[in-house]
Design a protein around this motif. Structure first.
Motif, mmCIF file in Angstrom:
data_model
loop_
_atom_site.group_PDB
_atom_site.id
_atom_site.type_symbol
_atom_site.label_atom_id
_atom_site.label_comp_id
_atom_site.label_asym_id
_atom_site.label_seq_id
_atom_site.Cartn_x
_atom_site.Cartn_y
_atom_site.Cartn_z
ATOM 1 N N ARG A 218 -40.159 -44.477 9.302
ATOM 2 C CA ARG A 218 -41.466 -44.753 8.673
ATOM 3 C C ARG A 218 -41.539 -44.106 7.298
ATOM 4 O O ARG A 218 -41.994 -44.715 6.327
ATOM 5 C CB ARG A 218 -42.593 -44.216 9.564
ATOM 6 C CG ARG A 218 -43.979 -44.197 8.901
ATOM 7 C CD ARG A 218 -44.430 -45.598 8.569
ATOM 8 N NE ARG A 218 -45.640 -45.643 7.769
ATOM 9 C CZ ARG A 218 -45.670 -45.721 6.436
ATOM 10 N NH1 ARG A 218 -44.526 -45.715 5.732
ATOM 11 N NH2 ARG A 218 -46.805 -45.800 5.784
ATOM 12 N N GLY A 221 -39.743 -45.851 4.590
ATOM 13 C CA GLY A 221 -40.486 -47.002 4.090
ATOM 14 C C GLY A 221 -41.421 -46.675 2.938
ATOM 15 O O GLY A 221 -41.884 -47.578 2.235
ATOM 16 N N ARG A 255 -48.044 -51.354 4.196
ATOM 17 C CA ARG A 255 -48.320 -49.988 4.641
ATOM 18 C C ARG A 255 -49.043 -50.002 5.989
ATOM 19 O O ARG A 255 -48.725 -49.224 6.902
ATOM 20 C CB ARG A 255 -49.152 -49.241 3.604
ATOM 21 C CG ARG A 255 -49.352 -47.770 3.949
ATOM 22 C CD ARG A 255 -50.302 -47.075 2.986
ATOM 23 N NE ARG A 255 -49.837 -47.151 1.625
ATOM 24 C CZ ARG A 255 -50.418 -47.897 0.669
ATOM 25 N NH1 ARG A 255 -51.493 -48.652 0.966
ATOM 26 N NH2 ARG A 255 -49.952 -47.906 -0.556
ATOM 27 N N ARG A 257 -48.886 -52.323 8.246
ATOM 28 C CA ARG A 257 -47.952 -52.758 9.287
ATOM 29 C C ARG A 257 -46.949 -51.664 9.644
ATOM 30 O O ARG A 257 -46.567 -51.514 10.807
ATOM 31 C CB ARG A 257 -47.241 -54.043 8.847
ATOM 32 C CG ARG A 257 -48.166 -55.255 8.832
ATOM 33 C CD ARG A 257 -47.441 -56.552 8.626
ATOM 34 N NE ARG A 257 -47.018 -56.774 7.247
ATOM 35 C CZ ARG A 257 -47.815 -57.205 6.277
ATOM 36 N NH1 ARG A 257 -49.112 -57.425 6.510
ATOM 37 N NH2 ARG A 257 -47.345 -57.420 5.056
ATOM 38 N N LEU A 258 -46.535 -50.891 8.657
ATOM 39 C CA LEU A 258 -45.636 -49.767 8.930
ATOM 40 C C LEU A 258 -46.319 -48.741 9.833
ATOM 41 O O LEU A 258 -45.723 -48.252 10.797
ATOM 42 C CB LEU A 258 -45.195 -49.113 7.625
ATOM 43 C CG LEU A 258 -44.128 -49.835 6.815
ATOM 44 C CD1 LEU A 258 -44.068 -49.269 5.398
ATOM 45 C CD2 LEU A 258 -42.755 -49.709 7.482
ATOM 46 N N ASP A 259 -47.565 -48.420 9.526
ATOM 47 C CA ASP A 259 -48.289 -47.436 10.330
ATOM 48 C C ASP A 259 -48.507 -47.946 11.753
ATOM 49 O O ASP A 259 -48.353 -47.202 12.721
ATOM 50 C CB ASP A 259 -49.641 -47.118 9.688
ATOM 51 C CG ASP A 259 -49.508 -46.295 8.415
ATOM 52 O OD1 ASP A 259 -48.449 -45.680 8.216
ATOM 53 O OD2 ASP A 259 -50.471 -46.282 7.618
ATOM 54 N N LEU A 268 -40.707 -51.293 13.761
ATOM 55 C CA LEU A 268 -40.674 -50.774 12.396
ATOM 56 C C LEU A 268 -39.701 -51.543 11.512
ATOM 57 O O LEU A 268 -39.907 -51.647 10.302
ATOM 58 C CB LEU A 268 -40.254 -49.296 12.405
ATOM 59 C CG LEU A 268 -41.340 -48.242 12.457
ATOM 60 C CD1 LEU A 268 -40.725 -46.872 12.661
ATOM 61 C CD2 LEU A 268 -42.180 -48.256 11.192
ATOM 62 N N ALA A 271 -41.004 -54.423 9.287
ATOM 63 C CA ALA A 271 -41.919 -53.893 8.266
ATOM 64 C C ALA A 271 -41.137 -53.156 7.186
ATOM 65 O O ALA A 271 -41.470 -53.236 5.993
ATOM 66 C CB ALA A 271 -42.953 -52.975 8.915
ATOM 67 N N ARG A 272 -40.088 -52.425 7.587
ATOM 68 C CA ARG A 272 -39.226 -51.770 6.605
ATOM 69 C C ARG A 272 -38.578 -52.812 5.686
ATOM 70 O O ARG A 272 -38.453 -52.612 4.464
ATOM 71 C CB ARG A 272 -38.137 -50.969 7.328
ATOM 72 C CG ARG A 272 -38.564 -49.614 7.867
ATOM 73 C CD ARG A 272 -38.613 -48.570 6.763
ATOM 74 N NE ARG A 272 -37.389 -48.570 5.984
ATOM 75 C CZ ARG A 272 -36.254 -47.975 6.353
ATOM 76 N NH1 ARG A 272 -36.201 -47.300 7.490
ATOM 77 N NH2 ARG A 272 -35.177 -48.022 5.568
ATOM 78 N N ALA A 275 -41.002 -54.036 3.112
ATOM 79 C CA ALA A 275 -41.230 -53.057 2.051
ATOM 80 C C ALA A 275 -40.122 -53.112 1.001
ATOM 81 O O ALA A 275 -40.395 -53.138 -0.208
ATOM 82 C CB ALA A 275 -41.327 -51.654 2.646
#
Length: 330
Positions: A218, A221, A255, A257-259, A268, A271-272, A275
């Motif tokens: 996370r 990212g 951000r 979606r990462l959280d 993750l 989402a990474r 980013a």
């Protein structure tokens, strides 16, 4: 935790970003960069009670200012967190305060246990452990004083804290990177490195170790998001506010979606990928906005394109690679 974010912004805009071009071309992070981070208490960021939202903002702000400085500094936190939770109390007492103050700088070497088959192994022996194999992409060589080595036994991951400057069985060859050369990233080779039990931070079941990488993934990212937002700011300064706002809005969405994916390592990965793909597009947009000057050496555009490329592979996993291929070929 507004103060810590505002302090990060000040460091980013007055110390790191003005030097980013020189760090890129010279391949050296000034000592003053690490000193100001230490003086601001940032080496203990993840052990100081700062909430996740504030920590994310700090990493984004710093990452968008000087990728090399931030990338080396980020590795340090895995060691600080490991020492905070270790059952080896004498080791914690010896190193923890100096690590979180930045008096002792630390790095990590765990990529060798994430491959299949593992490239860095550990085996028990009388009084300690023996490490053999190789550790790819270890950053901060010559900058850090201690290194957390991770070795695979087949059942557990053994994490050991070694002194990087006094271990003859540990050799390093420098990578030549297209960006962030100042991270001093090396390929380590270990031939029978003995580490006594008193320098063992932890021994963690393999699956538990893999899941523990979620917070690290996370935080990784944050770097492409920070680069994308820096590109947006530069694009806005060129009078292209609509383009800048579009990039910032996409960064905000990723951000979130990462959280949301933090509890699930597998979630993750896409989402990474989003980013890093955004950073790459945003840097390309900056070059387009700059025009011909964007391809001149020394300018922000070309450097940020190369740094965005760095985030396509740094801290990556096969799942991120596959998602990125989908993102970039859609």
């Amino acid at each position: 935790m507004t103060d810590v974010v505002e302090r990060a912004k000040w460091i980013a805009d007055t110390v790191l970003f003005p030097d980013a071009g020189l760090v890129d071309t010279g391949g050296v992070v000034p000592e003053s960069h690490f000193r100001v981070l230490a003086d601001s208490g940032f080496y203990g960021l993840l052990t100081s009670g700062v909430d996740l939202q504030a920590a994310v903002q700090v990493l984004e702000v710093l990452g968008g200012a000087c990728l090399s400085t931030t990338f080396v500094w980020m590795q340090h936190h895995a060691v600080a967190v490991g020492l905070a939770g270790t059952e080896n109390l004498p080791l914690r007492e010896r190193f923890f305060d100096d690590v979180v103050s930045g008096k002792v700088r630390a790095g990590v070497a765990f990529a060798g246990v994430l491959t299949d088959p593992p490239r860095l192994r550990a085996r028990k022996t009388d009084g300690g452990w023996v490490f053999d194999g190789d550790g790819p992409f270890v950053s901060g060589w010559g900058i850090t004083e201690v290194l957390q080595l991770s070795g695979h036994t087949g059942e557990v991951i053994v994490n050991a804290l070694v002194d990087t400057r006094t271990v003859p069985e540990l050799t390093a060859s420098m990578y030549h990177l297209v960006a962030a050369q100042a991270t001093r990233t090396v390929h380590l080779r270990l031939d029978g490195l003995f580490v006594p039990d008193e320098r063992i931070v932890s021994a963690v079941p393999v699956e538990e170790f893999r899941q523990s990488r979620a917070i690290g993934s996370r935080m990784n990212g944050c770097l492409p998001i920070g680069l994308a937002l820096r590109c947006a700011n530069l694009i806005d300064s060129l009078g292209k506010s609509a383009a800048a706002e579009a990039i910032a809005a996409q960064a905000d969405g990723i951000r979130v979606r990462l959280d949301a994916a933090l509890p699930d390592l597998e979630a993750l990965y896409p989402a990474r990928a989003e980013a890093s793909a955004l950073a790459y597009r945003a840097a390309g947009a900056l070059v387009a906005a700059e025009g011909a000057s964007g391809v001149l050496t020394g300018g922000h555009g070309q450097r940020l394109v190369r740094e965005a490329m760095f985030t396509l592979v740094a801290g990556s996993r096969p799942q991120i690679k596959e998602s990125l291929l989908g993102e970039l070929t859609a």
